[in-house]
Design an enzyme around this catalytic site. Structure first.
Site, PDB file in Angstrom:
ATOM      1  N   GLU A 265     -30.798  57.131  35.452  1.00 39.62           N
ATOM      2  CA  GLU A 265     -30.730  58.576  35.261  1.00 39.62           C
ATOM      3  C   GLU A 265     -30.421  58.833  33.809  1.00 39.62           C
ATOM      4  O   GLU A 265     -29.437  58.277  33.295  1.00 39.62           O
ATOM      5  CB  GLU A 265     -29.545  59.122  36.060  1.00 39.62           C
ATOM      6  CG  GLU A 265     -29.877  59.575  37.427  1.00 39.62           C
ATOM      7  CD  GLU A 265     -30.970  60.572  37.404  1.00 39.62           C
ATOM      8  OE1 GLU A 265     -30.955  61.465  36.561  1.00 39.62           O
ATOM      9  OE2 GLU A 265     -31.882  60.412  38.220  1.00 39.62           O
ATOM     10  N   CYS A 299     -25.594  66.365  31.245  1.00 38.66           N
ATOM     11  CA  CYS A 299     -27.019  65.990  31.243  1.00 38.66           C
ATOM     12  C   CYS A 299     -27.887  67.187  31.600  1.00 38.66           C
ATOM     13  O   CYS A 299     -29.052  67.240  31.240  1.00 38.66           O
ATOM     14  CB  CYS A 299     -27.258  64.851  32.216  1.00 38.66           C
ATOM     15  SG  CYS A 299     -26.675  65.207  33.868  1.00 38.66           S
TER      16      CYS A 299
HETATM   17  P1  NAD Z   1     -24.921  55.858  26.655  1.00 39.90           P
HETATM   18  O1  NAD Z   1     -26.302  55.534  27.072  1.00 39.90           O
HETATM   19  O2  NAD Z   1     -24.575  55.700  25.220  1.00 39.90           O
HETATM   20  O3  NAD Z   1     -23.879  54.952  27.455  1.00 39.90           O
HETATM   21  C1  NAD Z   1     -23.891  54.887  28.869  1.00 39.90           C
HETATM   22  C2  NAD Z   1     -23.344  53.533  29.300  1.00 39.90           C
HETATM   23  O4  NAD Z   1     -24.250  52.500  28.904  1.00 39.90           O
HETATM   24  C3  NAD Z   1     -22.000  53.180  28.652  1.00 39.90           C
HETATM   25  O5  NAD Z   1     -21.198  52.552  29.622  1.00 39.90           O
HETATM   26  C4  NAD Z   1     -22.399  52.192  27.565  1.00 39.90           C
HETATM   27  O6  NAD Z   1     -21.389  51.288  27.190  1.00 39.90           O
HETATM   28  C5  NAD Z   1     -23.547  51.456  28.236  1.00 39.90           C
HETATM   29  N1  NAD Z   1     -24.485  50.787  27.327  1.00 39.90           N
HETATM   30  C6  NAD Z   1     -24.751  51.088  26.021  1.00 39.90           C
HETATM   31  N2  NAD Z   1     -25.698  50.259  25.541  1.00 39.90           N
HETATM   32  C7  NAD Z   1     -26.051  49.422  26.561  1.00 39.90           C
HETATM   33  C8  NAD Z   1     -26.993  48.352  26.702  1.00 39.90           C
HETATM   34  N3  NAD Z   1     -27.773  47.996  25.692  1.00 39.90           N
HETATM   35  N4  NAD Z   1     -27.095  47.744  27.892  1.00 39.90           N
HETATM   36  C9  NAD Z   1     -26.325  48.121  28.953  1.00 39.90           C
HETATM   37  N5  NAD Z   1     -25.406  49.109  28.872  1.00 39.90           N
HETATM   38  C10 NAD Z   1     -25.267  49.761  27.700  1.00 39.90           C
HETATM   39  O7  NAD Z   1     -24.620  57.354  27.167  1.00 39.90           O
HETATM   40  P2  NAD Z   1     -23.290  58.223  26.970  1.00 39.90           P
HETATM   41  O8  NAD Z   1     -23.190  58.658  25.548  1.00 39.90           O
HETATM   42  O9  NAD Z   1     -22.104  57.567  27.596  1.00 39.90           O
HETATM   43  O10 NAD Z   1     -23.622  59.489  27.888  1.00 39.90           O
HETATM   44  C11 NAD Z   1     -24.326  60.578  27.452  1.00 39.90           C
HETATM   45  C12 NAD Z   1     -25.777  60.531  27.906  1.00 39.90           C
HETATM   46  O11 NAD Z   1     -25.821  60.376  29.319  1.00 39.90           O
HETATM   47  C13 NAD Z   1     -26.545  61.810  27.613  1.00 39.90           C
HETATM   48  O12 NAD Z   1     -27.824  61.490  27.142  1.00 39.90           O
HETATM   49  C14 NAD Z   1     -26.634  62.496  28.978  1.00 39.90           C
HETATM   50  O13 NAD Z   1     -27.730  63.375  29.107  1.00 39.90           O
HETATM   51  C15 NAD Z   1     -26.736  61.314  29.888  1.00 39.90           C
HETATM   52  N6  NAD Z   1     -26.295  61.642  31.248  1.00 39.90           N
HETATM   53  C16 NAD Z   1     -27.238  61.690  32.246  1.00 39.90           C
HETATM   54  C17 NAD Z   1     -26.860  62.040  33.537  1.00 39.90           C
HETATM   55  C18 NAD Z   1     -27.876  62.138  34.644  1.00 39.90           C
HETATM   56  O14 NAD Z   1     -27.486  62.112  35.803  1.00 39.90           O
HETATM   57  N7  NAD Z   1     -29.149  62.262  34.354  1.00 39.90           N
HETATM   58  C19 NAD Z   1     -25.518  62.324  33.821  1.00 39.90           C
HETATM   59  C20 NAD Z   1     -24.587  62.259  32.788  1.00 39.90           C
HETATM   60  C21 NAD Z   1     -24.995  61.900  31.508  1.00 39.90           C
END
Ligand code: NAD
Length: 510
Positions: A265, A299
């Site tokens: 997501e 999001c």
């Molecule tokens: P992010 O992608 O930076 O991080 C999310 C998670 O992924 C963290 O736990 C991070 O440590 C991990 N991560 C980072 N790099 C990785 C890799 N290479 N491999 C595996 N894991 C890795 O996102 P964020 O800044 O924490 O959250 C904000 C984003 O999330 C926004 O873009 C928002 O729109 C999205 N979001 C989407 C939903 C949805 O349901 N569609 C809900 C909430 C947030």
């Protein structure tokens, strides 16, 4: 209460220190220069709330081994027995609602009503998943041969890796984990690095529930620990919620591995269509809530308002007026509408998006990015403060602006005027690479239906703010916003295998 302790991971039913790093409290850097510990900070004050060990590949390896070992026994329990552990957690989430809501607000800066709503949403999902243990799981179908039974049975896939973002630090982990566990999988979870305190508390709840050792494991840390989970061959399903950048990388990697599944997501560049038939009270309320609540860091937050020319001037005047007056402040105060951004790097990212809009020729209508003297509450000078930024663009003159395409994830919103019918509004609305959430404001049911049927969206709202989730409904996006559903009913597809069972009930061997 926050403590001085350096918190570790929860692996195989034990609280553990990071592997190969010695006591974390005595050193802060490893030989390779990476920090060994990291801090949870209050975005409204900058104060340190707690310190955590940064997970390594060795920690992930130990967690996966524990999850793998625990799987066979866990899958043998009945759905209803597995759900019992979740019911304990459901009650704890409810009993500790106020306290946990405050922790969410302290750690991720959301307004207190939103902090508590995060906890409410978590128990809704736990309730749904645990309750689902008593619902049918599979399909009985007619067979082509009278003497045969034919049905589909579900079974767990094995080890599920869960990777979650910071903006719903209690709800989203339970969106992923509750259903994975009830369906008989074991879990290795990495919380977001910005919200490890919420991670610690969830792991404590799991521990208190008495869930068997190794069924639930948590490794704290950054993206490298997340990648160690997604890349490991012992992981059968990856459930991810977060940015499009990381989600696409994971979906690409995991999707190319036979036998492995990813449900991801991601973000959006969400919009609201306000037609000439709109009730403007509803339109202004919906746009303000969707663009500025949680400081635009949802999001589903709106960053594009597509407004019909008949109502454009009046809508603009009213929306701008509210954006100028919105109370930014201490998120623990009940009357604060908007809290801080999550971290200093994110403030910088929001600044860059605002600058991009300006560079691309946008007309800036509200610029409260730098708050005025007196707007920042006393004692909060080190918080990550930002205010609303509203601009208008001439889409008819240039329909290729990056500021209309890229997610800012802040209180940053564009007004776009359109002429013509709902088809024209939809053309503009759908002109982004994303398709997560959007709303239409109109009193004309034909316009509402057209939006429902032709907006490129997973989540469509009518005459409502573009926020909120119902656990009974799918939650996910289309285009670049989604790749499978990591939560609720649809997540069952990602965490179970299907067996098509046909059984001969007669002695005929035909
Ligand atoms: P992010 O992608 O930076 O991080 C999310 C998670 O992924 C963290 O736990 C991070 O440590 C991990 N991560 C980072 N790099 C990785 C890799 N290479 N491999 C595996 N894991 C890795 O996102 P964020 O800044 O924490 O959250 C904000 C984003 O999330 C926004 O873009 C928002 O729109 C999205 N979001 C989407 C939903 C949805 O349901 N569609 C809900 C909430 C947030």
């Amino acid at each position: 209460q926050a403590t001085e302790q350096v918190h570790g991971h929860y692996i195989g039913g034990e609280w553990t220190d990071s592997a190969g790093r010695g006591p974390a409290s005595s050193r802060t850097q490893s030989d390779d220069g990476a920090d060994e510990t990291f801090e949870s900070r209050n975005p409204a004050t900058g104060e340190t709330l707690a310190t955590f060990q940064r997970g390594t590949e060795d920690d992930v390896d130990a967690a996966l081994e524990a999850a793998d070992d625990a799987f066979e026994e866990w899958r043998e329990l009945s759905y209803i027995d597995r759900a019992e552990y979740l019911w304990d957690i459901y009650h704890e989430l409810r009993d500790r609602h106020e306290e946990l809501g405050e922790i969410v607000t302290k750690e991720c800066g959301k307004e207190i009503s939103e902090g508590k709503a995060d906890v409410t949403e978590a128990w809704h999902m736990v309730e749904w998943a645990a309750g689902n243990a008593r619902h049918p799981h599979g399909d009985v179908v007619p067979s082509e041969i009278g003497s045969k039974d034919a049905y589909m049975r579900r079974k767990p896939r094995g080890v599920v890796g869960c990777i979650t973002p910071w903006n719903f630090p209690v709800a989203i982990p339970f969106w992923h984990m509750a259903i994975a566990l009830v369906e008989g999988n074991t879990v290795v979870w990495k919380p977001a690095e910005q919200t490890p305190w919420c991670g610690q508390i969830i792991a404590e709840m799991m521990d208190d529930s008495g869930i068997p050792d190794g069924v639930f494991n948590m490794v704290q840390g950054y993206g490298d620990a997340g990648a160690a989970i997604t890349d490991d061959g012992r992981v059968d399903t990856v459930l991810f919620t977060g940015s499009a950048e990381v989600g696409h990388e994971i979906a690409g990697k995991v999707g190319n591995e036979p036998g492995k599944l990813a449900a991801c997501e991601m973000g959006g560049k969400n919009g609201i269509v306000i037609t000439e038939e709109a009730d403007l009270d509803i339109a202004v309320h919906s746009a303000v809530m969707s663009s500025f609540k949680t400081t635009g860091q949802r999001c589903v937050s709106s960053e594009r308002l597509v407004v019909h020319s008949d109502v454009y001037d009046e809508f603009k005047e009213r929306f701008v007026d509210v954006a100028q007056k919105i109370a930014v402040g201490d998120p623990l105060e009940e009357d604060t509408f908007m809290g801080p951004a999550i971290e200093p790097d994110h403030v910088e990212k929001i600044r860059q998006h605002n600058d991009l809009a300006r560079e691309e020729g946008a007309e800036v209508l509200v610029d409260r990015f730098e708050l005025e003297d007196g707007e920042i509450p006393d004692g909060h000078e080190d918080g990550n403060w930002v205010g609303p930024f509203v601009y208008e663009v001439d889409y008819d003159a240039d329909d290729d602006l990056r500021c209309l395409q890229e997610e800012c994830f802040g209180p940053h919103v564009a007004l776009i005027e359109y002429d013509g019918d709902i088809e024209r509004a939809l053309e503009i609305h759908n002109d982004t690479p994303y398709g997560l959430a959007g709303a239409v404001i109109s009193e004309d049911y034909r316009q509402l239906n057209a939006f429902r049927d032709r907006a490129d969206l997973g989540l469509a709202y009518a005459n409502l703010p573009c926020i909120g989730a119902e656990v009974q409904l799918p939650f996910g996006g289309v285009k670049k916003s989604g790749n499978g559903y990591p939560s609720a009913r649809e997540a069952i597809e990602a965490v179970t295998e299907r067996t098509a069972w046909t059984m001969n009930n007669s002695k005929d061997i035909e």
